[in-house]
Design a protein around this motif. Structure first.
Motif, PDB file in Angstrom:
ATOM      1  N   UNK A 133       0.842  -1.197   0.000  1.00  0.00           N
ATOM      2  CA  UNK A 133       0.000   0.000   0.000  1.00  0.00           C
ATOM      3  C   UNK A 133       0.882   1.255   0.000  1.00  0.00           C
ATOM      4  N   UNK A 134       0.676   2.100  -0.992  1.00  0.00           N
ATOM      5  CA  UNK A 134       1.453   3.332  -1.091  1.00  0.00           C
ATOM      6  C   UNK A 134       2.852   3.154  -1.650  1.00  0.00           C
ATOM      7  N   UNK A 178      -1.539  -4.205  -7.621  1.00  0.00           N
ATOM      8  CA  UNK A 178      -2.446  -3.070  -7.819  1.00  0.00           C
ATOM      9  C   UNK A 178      -3.667  -3.225  -6.920  1.00  0.00           C
ATOM     10  N   UNK A 179      -4.195  -4.409  -6.855  1.00  0.00           N
ATOM     11  CA  UNK A 179      -5.377  -4.658  -6.016  1.00  0.00           C
ATOM     12  C   UNK A 179      -5.079  -4.376  -4.551  1.00  0.00           C
ATOM     13  N   UNK A 180      -3.838  -4.593  -4.141  1.00  0.00           N
ATOM     14  CA  UNK A 180      -3.454  -4.395  -2.744  1.00  0.00           C
ATOM     15  C   UNK A 180      -2.825  -3.022  -2.518  1.00  0.00           C
ATOM     16  N   UNK A 181      -2.969  -2.113  -3.494  1.00  0.00           N
ATOM     17  CA  UNK A 181      -2.662  -0.716  -3.215  1.00  0.00           C
ATOM     18  C   UNK A 181      -1.343  -0.171  -3.699  1.00  0.00           C
ATOM     19  N   UNK A 182      -0.592  -0.931  -4.522  1.00  0.00           N
ATOM     20  CA  UNK A 182       0.665  -0.371  -5.027  1.00  0.00           C
ATOM     21  C   UNK A 182       0.387   0.959  -5.720  1.00  0.00           C
ATOM     22  N   UNK A 183       1.273   1.924  -5.500  1.00  0.00           N
ATOM     23  CA  UNK A 183       1.058   3.259  -6.032  1.00  0.00           C
ATOM     24  C   UNK A 183       1.618   3.362  -7.436  1.00  0.00           C
TER      25      UNK A 183
END
Lengths: 341, 341, 341, 341
Positions: A168-169, A189-194
């Motif tokens: 995330x982030x 992406x689903x788990x928040x990669x920026x």
């Protein structure tokens, strides 16, 4: 019932097999779709990998989905007509690893289509499969069996992303975007990669990486990650999916001090710049299989939060399995190839 | 004032040096004890390590303790007569790493006796040292300057043990028990390791390992870790202190699935069984220097919670520095050698 | 230049204010949009909260975005014409918390429109603002200033979700879905939550929760979480956004053993079933403000990965600030109300 | 065989009981020592705690050690004559919590001398006990049965310290130093706490805290923690062992921003300054029972790394159980009271 049996390298046969008996807690399914995985290809091309070798004929396949046709007397969670993804991974539930919450590292696991044990665990590329109730994860009407058959490799990648603690982030690099790399992009992406950057040396994987959400793709046959290596590195997390020593080496330089490397790709002995690991305090973490992430994968696909369809190259009838395996082994032509039954 | 200056490999000279001016926030000390570290030895034996090379004469030394003789006008925390360990590590406090709480990975650090920057940062093997107030950690009367001079290498090892998340209740393996390995044993015991096994190929390190609390020592020149490798491995944590590829390889086999490897030893490119990392989901974490652990080290030594004295082989006057460096470089004869001033 | 100044409870005035001088590292902006936050409302309705009280006239506002009109001589990252969100949070960068990587807990922070310090830190509800270059986060053309003004409250929620370690694959409960609760739903979904249930007692918040992605909403004025409390609880993570003791109590029962509670809502002394915390080994973690998450928020909004627009109830000109504050304080009518300048 | 049976508050009887049959995997022991725990006292004084009430006569006791006198046919790890601590905690090994590695939160646990289930699980204050092989942890000759009977409460405290992630290098506060508080001091020191401060309102606990290694003890009947609350707090970790709301409140103020509170003490509804939790981003974590820490406790006692003997107030024969329970309930007179059989 017909099944897809490997006898020796390149000796793949469609043979008659017996339908196993139905126990009280088990479920009989008609298989609809089955994805060809890298380990299936290793058996097909080389008869195994590392010390794992085929010692008896073995039905291949562990990425499958089908339709329930009969249930055992004690089964309550599924009923005939249900459509489902089938978890090929059966940890023992009793060893030290299972009881420590690390069932993916089970010391006594049974896994479909694997020659690790002898007798081998027979696989799921077959018309009729009998599985345990707890292996069955039903899907809603709008999900196809082909999509559901992605649950297994997606689970591998969801697990890999959890191995990074959190993306995330984060700024993320994925090296090697065959099916596992591409699903890792979806999972990250689903788990928040920026931000997600992906590398490969072939056109189709790079194009697919872009299609599934990579912000930038780099062909490392002609370009480099050098810009990202400035100031001791850029990425918070590297997912190394190629098993290639040069990819890992370039990746280590592009990860920032204190960053994390999740290694999914297998690759034998690899030379490692240990001083980079030490002086940048990197963390290199292996990632192996999955456990609860199988259910997650079915859930994310079913809720439309992850779309695996850009990965499917072609669906080929069981009768043409030889052609399917040859296509699946050609990185220039194929991402994921599935059999239909 | 005399100082111990390296000019080229094996060209170590005791030379006159100027005492730097005393700033408002700085402290002047008479150095009492200085331990010879592995990096000092690399400069002495080879003129550097990796790409780091001596390009101008450099005073060596960063493991020192001394007595305050004068203080700057703004100094409040120490006074003349105080005895103290001196932290040789000066992170910038302003870079991205410092502001992320990872000052040990500071991108603009100054570290005593290091040729990483040019001009080099001059070291602390000198009769008089001027340091910043925040580098000074006072010690009580019952602690000798020789003991206090262990604060720096002990801080390295305390930091390494924190890199394992926690060793409380854990079974720990330490490979390579020179001074860093032996101090890692002390640190791991202090932080709650339940069982500690240590390996080396020389008698003195193994004997010292036992003296500082290893439950078992194994001479891997004649014996193996094979028993610990059964059932996919035994140890929760490996501290690899040798920088030797075979030690790392044997250690990976002896660590249980899901275990942690903290790498302290430097060693250039090392072949790594990447499949072991992946299929056992090991975590290989680099450990580099220290930050707040310097104060901890002084504290644990001062409170008597860690006893470093079994490591001290000999204290040799500055005038005989050449002999001191030669002795320090002989693993059969020496663990830690200190200079007196 | 006009500004929105609070003098006493319900005494809100639009007054002339001086434009501060432009320093070498600072940037002058024309403010375009400013969201009214819960703390702005507390100053408006009660003159403060807890021990924090207005002791001098103070410009309100900290959720703002605008257009650069002039830059200081040393500014390089932005230029006149750029449109940007402005970070109202200025940690000192030098205290123990900042140097430990916890700048959101800075002991000497300056925060726009806050009466915590005296003299108070003046806020950003003003036509012209001068800010430091590092506070400016530019946005692309397709993002409106109104969307950009959500960066601050979204940053609060992104930070809160990171406080849960990870929500990837998790079942999440959000209690209280005012603007912070609704943005927490968006943040949790962006960071991989698998299932999100939200509770409130009012229709508009519940409707908005559904619009931003909650899988299920429950009106706890008429319904309960009892089903989720069976078998010691269901949810992996609770985000408590209401500051209401009953919401926390019901939430604790609905969280599974070993689960995490992130508390964002402020609420004075709250009775807590400490035995539930102990016997289910729950973790109750406070979450306060944000740091690097401000940049993340701008990034996720700009990349289209988070859509804040369902939260915006109305944009009201500065001249009608009184009406805007009254509307913002009415949960039946408003989620987020913004001022235009 | 005689046993110590509670019938109603203050109605404690020494009665004849039958020796259960010996199964293939079970072990018969003659109990030598049994410590009286807080929950035993609650049954004795009040007939239970919270909603847990004695509904049938129940043998008390779960802190016991004894000598093996007979083994079942399938037992291999112990033999007659072995002396051992006995783990009273029997998780089911099959529920979701057990399989997630959280066996201490087992949804179907059996625990000696507990009225949580009905029929109640009978306890271990009896002359002869039949237990499962896996509950038996043998001790070396130099450890007494009285020391071994501390394994259970020590396991509770070792577990609590692991709940703090790590206390290595940390400054620790322990509020309430009855037996659990005192063992927490021992556990925290063993796991590397750098500084330990303990509070209580009675002389004997404070004196014992000092004896087991607290660096400082504070009588909060006459003194305060105010100095430690300066600058938003000092301690990295608080272990709250009293279950007293004022102790928790004072402790929250004395913990630094970002610090951790581990709650061991039970205490019903407690008023909590939720804003302190939020604005300092504290983490309040429950700690309940133990799992693998039982084996650790036996190990640390056996290796001499933890010395529990300062806690033992008196050993009293079973025949005088009434006096033993009364003494154990008097904080002015007793820390741990054990029965002998």
């Amino acid at each position: 019932m017909k099944a897809c049996v490997i006898h020796a390298p390149h000796d793949l046969r469609i043979e008659e097999a017996e339908v196993p008996p139905l126990g009280a807690h088990s479920v009989k399914l008609r298989i609809g779709a089955g994805g060809i995985c890298g380990s299936d290809l290793h058996y097909f091309q080389h008869g195994g990998f590392g010390t794992v070798r085929i010692k008896q004929p073995m039905i291949l396949g562990h990425e499958v989905a089908g339709t329930v046709i009969e249930i055992g007397g004690a089964v309550t969670a599924v009923k005939p007509g249900d459509r489902a993804a089938i978890n090929p991974n059966q940890p023992c539930g009793a060893c030290a690893q299972c009881l420590a919450g690390r069932a993916n590292l089970c010391l006594d696991v049974r896994f479909y289509g694997s020659a690790m044990r002898f007798p081998h665990v027979q696989g799921a590329f077959r018309e009729i499969l009998v599985a345990e109730e707890r292996q069955i994860f039903t899907i809603p009407d709008h999900v196809s069996l082909g999509q559901a058959a992605f649950a297994e490799p997606l689970a591998v990648c969801l697990h890999a992303v959890t191995r990074a603690s959190s993306v995330a982030g984060k700024r993320v690099l994925v090296t090697g975007v065959g099916p596992i790399g591409a699903l890792t992009i979806l999972a990250a992406r689903c788990f928040g990669a920026r931000e997600i950057v992906a590398t490969d040396v072939a056109a189709l994987p790079l194009k697919t990486a872009k299609a599934v959400g990579a912000d930038r793709v780099i062909d490392v046959a002609t370009d480099t990650l050098a810009d990202y290596a400035a100031n001791k590195g850029t990425f918070d997390v590297l997912f190394e999916c190629s098993g290639n020593a040069r990819a890992l080496a370039a990746g280590l330089d592009a990860v920032r001090p204190g960053g994390t490397v999740v290694q999914l790709g297998l690759g034998g002995e690899m030379g490692l710049a240990i001083n980079t690991i030490v002086t940048k305090e990197l963390e290199l973490r292996g990632s192996f299989r999955f456990h609860e992430e199988f259910g997650w994968a079915v859930d994310y696909i079913s809720r439309g939060l992850i779309d695996v369809t850009p990965l499917l190259t072609e669906t080929i009838p069981l009768a043409e399995a030889q052609r399917a395996f040859e296509l699946a082994g050609d990185r220039a032509q194929a991402m994921k190839v599935q059999l239909s039954f």
